[in-house]
Design a protein around this motif. Sequence first.
Motif, mmCIF file in Angstrom:
data_model
loop_
_atom_site.group_PDB
_atom_site.id
_atom_site.type_symbol
_atom_site.label_atom_id
_atom_site.label_comp_id
_atom_site.label_asym_id
_atom_site.label_seq_id
_atom_site.Cartn_x
_atom_site.Cartn_y
_atom_site.Cartn_z
ATOM 1 N N UNK D 139 0.847 -1.197 0.000
ATOM 2 C CA UNK D 139 0.000 0.000 0.000
ATOM 3 C C UNK D 139 0.882 1.247 0.000
ATOM 4 N N UNK D 140 0.644 2.141 -0.977
ATOM 5 C CA UNK D 140 1.421 3.393 -0.995
ATOM 6 C C UNK D 140 0.536 4.593 -0.654
ATOM 7 N N UNK D 141 -0.771 4.447 -0.919
ATOM 8 C CA UNK D 141 -1.691 5.547 -0.601
ATOM 9 C C UNK D 141 -2.802 5.010 0.291
ATOM 10 N N UNK D 142 -2.565 4.988 1.604
ATOM 11 C CA UNK D 142 -3.594 4.427 2.479
ATOM 12 C C UNK D 142 -4.912 5.189 2.312
ATOM 13 N N UNK D 143 -6.014 4.449 2.458
ATOM 14 C CA UNK D 143 -7.332 5.063 2.237
ATOM 15 C C UNK D 143 -7.826 5.741 3.508
ATOM 16 N N UNK D 144 -6.975 6.500 4.115
ATOM 17 C CA UNK D 144 -7.297 7.126 5.403
ATOM 18 C C UNK D 144 -8.510 8.020 5.297
ATOM 19 N N UNK D 145 -9.408 7.883 6.235
ATOM 20 C CA UNK D 145 -10.565 8.752 6.273
ATOM 21 C C UNK D 145 -11.733 8.266 5.434
ATOM 22 N N UNK D 146 -11.512 7.233 4.636
ATOM 23 C CA UNK D 146 -12.609 6.716 3.809
ATOM 24 C C UNK D 146 -13.487 5.794 4.663
ATOM 25 N N UNK D 147 -14.772 6.187 4.796
ATOM 26 C CA UNK D 147 -15.675 5.383 5.627
ATOM 27 C C UNK D 147 -16.551 4.535 4.723
ATOM 28 N N UNK D 148 -16.295 3.266 4.717
ATOM 29 C CA UNK D 148 -16.987 2.407 3.760
ATOM 30 C C UNK D 148 -17.781 1.292 4.432
ATOM 31 N N UNK D 149 -18.765 0.802 3.692
ATOM 32 C CA UNK D 149 -19.483 -0.402 4.104
ATOM 33 C C UNK D 149 -19.216 -1.455 3.040
ATOM 34 N N UNK D 150 -18.834 -2.645 3.487
ATOM 35 C CA UNK D 150 -18.558 -3.726 2.539
ATOM 36 C C UNK D 150 -19.817 -4.565 2.375
ATOM 37 N N UNK D 151 -20.224 -4.698 1.124
ATOM 38 C CA UNK D 151 -21.437 -5.462 0.808
ATOM 39 C C UNK D 151 -21.050 -6.626 -0.093
ATOM 40 N N UNK D 152 -21.326 -7.863 0.397
ATOM 41 C CA UNK D 152 -20.827 -9.058 -0.290
ATOM 42 C C UNK D 152 -21.813 -9.667 -1.264
ATOM 43 N N UNK D 153 -23.085 -9.361 -1.061
ATOM 44 C CA UNK D 153 -24.089 -9.996 -1.888
ATOM 45 C C UNK D 153 -24.423 -11.385 -1.370
ATOM 46 N N UNK D 154 -25.436 -11.971 -2.007
ATOM 47 C CA UNK D 154 -26.007 -13.161 -1.385
ATOM 48 C C UNK D 154 -25.248 -14.443 -1.674
ATOM 49 N N UNK D 155 -24.515 -14.506 -2.800
ATOM 50 C CA UNK D 155 -24.001 -15.835 -3.154
ATOM 51 C C UNK D 155 -22.482 -15.968 -3.112
ATOM 52 N N UNK D 156 -21.811 -14.905 -2.673
ATOM 53 C CA UNK D 156 -20.360 -15.022 -2.584
ATOM 54 C C UNK D 156 -19.970 -16.128 -1.606
ATOM 55 N N UNK D 157 -20.755 -16.311 -0.543
ATOM 56 C CA UNK D 157 -20.398 -17.266 0.509
ATOM 57 C C UNK D 157 -21.454 -18.342 0.747
ATOM 58 N N UNK D 158 -22.519 -18.325 -0.015
ATOM 59 C CA UNK D 158 -23.614 -19.232 0.296
ATOM 60 C C UNK D 158 -24.012 -20.062 -0.909
ATOM 61 N N UNK D 159 -24.457 -21.297 -0.728
ATOM 62 C CA UNK D 159 -24.472 -22.003 0.556
ATOM 63 C C UNK D 159 -23.051 -22.425 0.939
ATOM 64 N N UNK D 160 -22.752 -22.436 2.222
ATOM 65 C CA UNK D 160 -21.377 -22.683 2.660
ATOM 66 C C UNK D 160 -20.814 -24.020 2.184
ATOM 67 N N UNK D 161 -21.680 -25.044 2.036
ATOM 68 C CA UNK D 161 -21.188 -26.368 1.638
ATOM 69 C C UNK D 161 -20.580 -26.311 0.239
ATOM 70 N N UNK D 162 -21.111 -25.413 -0.599
ATOM 71 C CA UNK D 162 -20.612 -25.329 -1.967
ATOM 72 C C UNK D 162 -19.502 -24.282 -2.075
ATOM 73 N N UNK D 163 -19.740 -23.106 -1.491
ATOM 74 C CA UNK D 163 -18.803 -22.010 -1.704
ATOM 75 C C UNK D 163 -17.543 -22.159 -0.852
#
Lengths: 154, 652, 319, 296, 186
Positions: D139-163
């Motif tokens: 990292x050369x330019x840290x994202x200091x001060x950036x307030x973010x929410x991480x949104x993964x969506x429904x199928x990135x991790x589900x169902x756990x047995x498959x993903x």
Amino acid sequence: MPILEGKELRIVGFLCNWCSYGGADTAGVGRFKQPTDLRVIKVPCSGRIDPLFIVKTLLAGADGVLVSGCHPRDCHYTEGNFYARRRLEMLKRFLPIMGIDAKRFEYTWVSASEGQRWQEVVTKFTEQIHELGAAPKIVGAEAEETLKLMEAAL
Amino acid sequence: MKIGVFVCHCGTNIEGTVDTAAVAAASREFPGVVFATDTMYACSEPGQDGIIEAIKEHKLDGVVVASCTPRMHEPTFRRTLERAGLNRYLFEMANIREHVSWIGKDREANTNKSADLVRMAAAKLLKNRPLFSKQFPVNKSVMVVGGGVAGIQAALDCANGGLKVVLVEKDTTIGGKMAKLDKTFPTVDCSSCVLGPLMVDVAQHPNINLHAYSEIEEVNGYVGNFEIKVKKKASYVDWDACTGCGLCVEKCPSRKATDFFNEKLATTKAINIPFPQAIPKKAKIDPDFCMKIQKDKCGVCAKVCPSEAIDFTQKDEFITENVGAVVAATGFDLFDWTVYGQYGGGKYPDVITSLQYERMLSASGPSEGHIKRPSDGKEPKNVVFIQCVGSRDKSVGRPYCSGFCCMYTAKQTILTKDHIPDSQSHVFYMDIRSPGKLYDEFTRRAMEEYGANYIRGRVSMIYPKGDNLVVRGADTLMGAQVEIDADLVVLAVGAEASVGATDLAKKLRISYDAYGFFMEGHPKLKPVETNTAGVYLAGACQGPKDIPASVAQGSAAASKVLGLFSQDMLASDPQVSVVDIKRCIGCGKCIQTCPFGAIKEIDFRGMKKADVIETICQGCGICTSTCPQGAVQLQHFTDNQILAEVNAICRF
Amino acid sequence: MQNLEDLKEQVRKALPELDVVIGWTGGYDPLHATPHFIRRDEDIDKLQVNALCVHNLATYLPSMRGKKVGIIVKGCDSRSVVELLQEKLIDREDVTIFGFGCTGVVDQTKIRRIVGDVGNIDSCEVSGSEVKVSASGTEHKLAMSDVLSEKCATCRYPNAVLSDHFAGAEITSTATFEDGYKDVVEFEEKPEEEKFGFWLKEMDRCIRCYACRNACPMCVCRDHCVAQSRDPHWLSQEAHVRDKWMFQVIHAYHLAGRCTECGECQRACPVDIPILLFKKKMNKEIKEVFDYEAGINPDATPPLMTFKAEEDKITERKW
Amino acid sequence: MSDSLNYAYYPGCSGTGTSIEYDMSTRAICAKLGITLNEIPDWSCCGSTPAHTVDHTLSSALSARNLALVEKMNLSTAITPCPSCLTNLKTATHRMGKDEFRDDVNKLLDTPYNGGVDTKSVLQIIVEDMGLDALKSKVVKPLKGLKVAAYYGCIMNRPPEVMNFDDPEHPMAMDNILTALGATVLPFPLKVECCGASFGIPRKDIVMSLSGKLLDAAQDIGATALVTACPLCQMNLDLRQDQINSANGAKHNIPVFYYTQLIGLALGLDEKELGIDKLCVSPRKVINDIGAEDAS
Amino acid sequence: MEIVNITKSYDSSFVKQVEKESGQNMSHCYQCGNCTAGCPYTFVYDQPVNQIMRLVQAGQKETVLKSKSLWLCATCESCTTRCPNNIDVAHIMDVLRHMARREGYAPVPTVKSFWDSFLSSVEKHGRVFEIGLLASYIAKTGRFWTDVDLGPKVLPKGKMHFKPPQIQGKEEVQKIFNRFKEESRK
């Protein structure tokens, strides 16, 4: 009674009283359907099972022998199944030199609460024996006669 | 030997899928069998009388009953034989119910198999010999493991019956889960008012010796004479000197210790007494938080203690107790609900467990009976209760019903309304299970009088929104997805086997189920016995139970112990090993493998021989399968008896 | 044999303290040696130690318990002595062990196969590499490698593993464990039916003479052998192949973790049934699973007389 | 750091079009991070949702064609940025574990696929194979001060047995990456709630409602930007943000980044290379504020 | 509401078919409602998921297959992930959709048209041709494009191509579709 031709094979089970016999009871209480081939001999502990009983059973014409005891560490007598495990493992490895398929003998652990597991074990083992088919029989002896003689002698 | 065979119909249980008359007919052809018949209920009075008559009429000296499992009625029929004047061991059972009729419907195969089992039993019976018990003395004292309400009840009943009782409790105080409860259902009376006096009785009873903060280390021996090693864990306080005055607790500067009694709702001092009514009321130091023990600083408690009881160097101590019976009453623990990520997995402070809520409701709890949200201390108005958290849920490995959650949830909605009259409780449930006396009426009261809003459906997720939590669930009756803005969410967390239960089971040589609950001797007829003679069960260690059921089991276990001890001498089981001294070559292999030290070497006319100590032998038979020449034979399971069974069915 | 004189000297010195020293001497013909019980000095001169000394003399020890006994042992025999000591069937203080480096013994069956059924053996000369036999006037020169006992060809313990006196230099062996079990592996690879049929045929030839058992140094049950008892009644008295076969399995099983493969059972068999194969199979598995060999350490515990809560090499199967 | 960060790369159809900036930024950062992407030659569409709503054999066959191509490349792992593609590739692998199903699928294919290719998301290999420490060190330019929410969506991790990746209810992979980049990551309560998926065209109302909730929740916790890992999520939240505002009477103006774009910014890559200009809701102000002294 | 005569309307072969195609055991569902509780689409469903499950258990084939819910499920896997009985509910929804298609139900025509257009695009080009897909969808539904406002946002940024993608393997992909159609006719 004769074996039901074409339907059953002769399968003998040696079960310890405390865990596996209880597990088989639990399976019964739960009405878990099982094949009918198996005949159970109850012993107090898997440690009581002399591997030679199994050899005797196989030479006497059984098509399969299943031994089941308490899970290791759960023996009612603390150590019985530990001894059994060593002795039965040796038997399983020994059978092939006799020309007996090692799959005709299995040993396993089923606790008194594991009715469902017992059902699975019996079903799987019976299927395994049916896949192998009837074991080669040692013919020649006047079987019934001999047995009668023996019974009379005692 | 003249054998009689009795093939039981067990109503239609057996007859439904086994032709019992055909089995009886086949049996008549078996060696030794002189009489065979089918019978409606062999275990009933007429059934047993029939056996006795047949014994007399046909001069039978051996009996085979083909019926249910011997684990059920073997003792029954053995008594029948004795009434007919035969030795109880001239009897065999063929299990044609659990092992035949109940596991398949093929009548032909079942009938054939049943006959085989009878043949095996008869063949073995031909080799049976009369066996006779030896008498041995009983140590008439009992150990109760676990000081919850079931253990307390068992201990008091035994002590009142005149027995010496050793009560072992792993925490520093007895009382168990019940001591943490605010009120109890369905009476809504104060839990500590019910339990407190019993705890005091335990402390004061001359027959009860209480080891608190102790655990079972090792169990040796057998019914009538157990030798049990108990570990007294280091409390860093000399309890003989400690008066429970509490001065040390007051002065201790370390305030961050985990408060297990209050379910971690608050913190406590490094030296503490869990609650004012604790029995014994003794202080204990939590070494993880004690500055003296951690950093060799402070030591205030030692300075202020008026009885100089503080001992920072104390170590675990081991003592041995000799008892004749053991009652296991180790209770349950709560399911770790944080596996439910959808409920926050422990991240949201205002999602708490039902037991934490009890501590919140309790006047002796950290908030002194005021309901306050852990996050901001505000009084909640909308409280959501979620049932079946860790119960009836296969996906987390807990498919069973914990039994008491429906009732305590109803109680908690009532108490919520009492504490906060303008509050509204919502209960997500799947089914309400309230089959006790006045139980269902109680849940109705929660709804009808206290206005609890019962919603039939599970909750899929909880997420924070502003200061509140959104609880999203289903109302399956309405056929809708529903959302509630909750101030506080209380999870009705299910019960699971207590930590360490399986370790104890192994030490006691008793069985446990897949979830770690101890197995009773028989689900109906032996609810407090185990399959190990002299070991009994009480309370939730056998499966989730509410207070009345636990108390009943405590008393039941006590009555079993008192019954056992009603005789001065116990009859030993004659199914033990016996050495044929002629055949023994003194190689000592049996001595080497016996798990119980029950075989000793003796000198017989200058030759080494093995000898079995009958009262120590437990009848496992390891020696018999070890001895090459078969010189030591386990009675009733001799080589010849097992070979006879093999020969009976393996006919080349 | 050059060590013979040293050995005789050692025996001579020890004899006054002993009731008897067991060794070998010439047998009924020059081709055979026989056990020799040395009680007096003059018996020492008749002592013979060479490739004809096939007998495992340890067999005699249990029955002589209580006496002070000296015993001359080949490497293989010494393992039987160790095993007897381990099982406390003889007492260490009563036994004096005379060891020497053994270069192997002959297999009489092999000799007979080559020489044929000759009448009188006139003489027999044994050197390191050759056996010269003259019978009925004809001389047969046999290469030692052709008549050496199978067990000697793959011997890993040519020197006594335990001895009080040792004559001559130790002999080095290069054989590996695997070398000794090639026959087992080879046999095992055959189809099950073939093996089963093989044993049926072989066992059918058994005459239930129990020579195998009587020759076995570890068969200590003797009069109480289950083969001939009614209680327990493992075998019938019928001469049926099933019972004969069962007996051989009983023998192998009773020897599990105890058999030192001296081969006396098979040598003693009058109808040459290869019964050592069963014992070797068991030993092979014992070594594989428990890394144990019988007759090496008098303080060890045979693996089937003990256990581990977690076994290193027994994996719970899918069962 | 392992020197074997070498993968077959499946961009997915949207990567060539509506989510071109996801593909651009993925390629850019991988180059910078020493991750070798070997684009599967002549890859075809996985069939996405429509295929599995019609038939599972068809759906798996469309995926399996691509997996068979990977097999030819002699690479053991294929990665894709798109969760929808990933689900199809993984589900195909999972179901083809059963012989009968595999035979049915192979009947539809020119070249049969017999398994053996592992499939992962680009996100997973950054977190697991490369590691956050390695990322952080670049990292050369840290994202200091950036307030973010991480949104993964429904199928990135589900169902756990498959993903088989991250927590199905509270995934943390992106949160941890963003934290490593120096951003302030806010606890987003609806990480795995569905955005409305591909209903944007046939049932726009659904997307308006579901994505609207997500934007509301992001605003509630004070996020100045949303970060996604899914082309469909990004499109619904970014492209349709105006539609959502007018449908729900809201006034959201929340830029919606791909997490790869933010990694690129922190690595000092050029905005053009990362396709920042392709975003619909302008991120200008948010980017300008990064590193500002008193970012409030 | 009509009375459901269970003896008459219970279609056991339907239940068995669903179980066979989905590999799930319908009797494992104890109707806790967790699927409905977690489903983001419940608000547009005509039957909440748990009732779909119940209707399948009850063998109510027609009611299930004509349900709009089947076409509004996005396979977001909430139900499957949270089911206490480990039932793959999303898989069952997929299977029901397949059955509904086979039986000719399409109660939400726009969704079906969109999916069909999508697949024809893949069938034709090997990859999705987005503008072509939209054109086909509009043609199928005869609806005015409700997303005209998006055109100016997307097109200048080069996020949609006017020419279809060209891949060499497109015949191979077409063959997959052709074989599939042949197989389904069997």
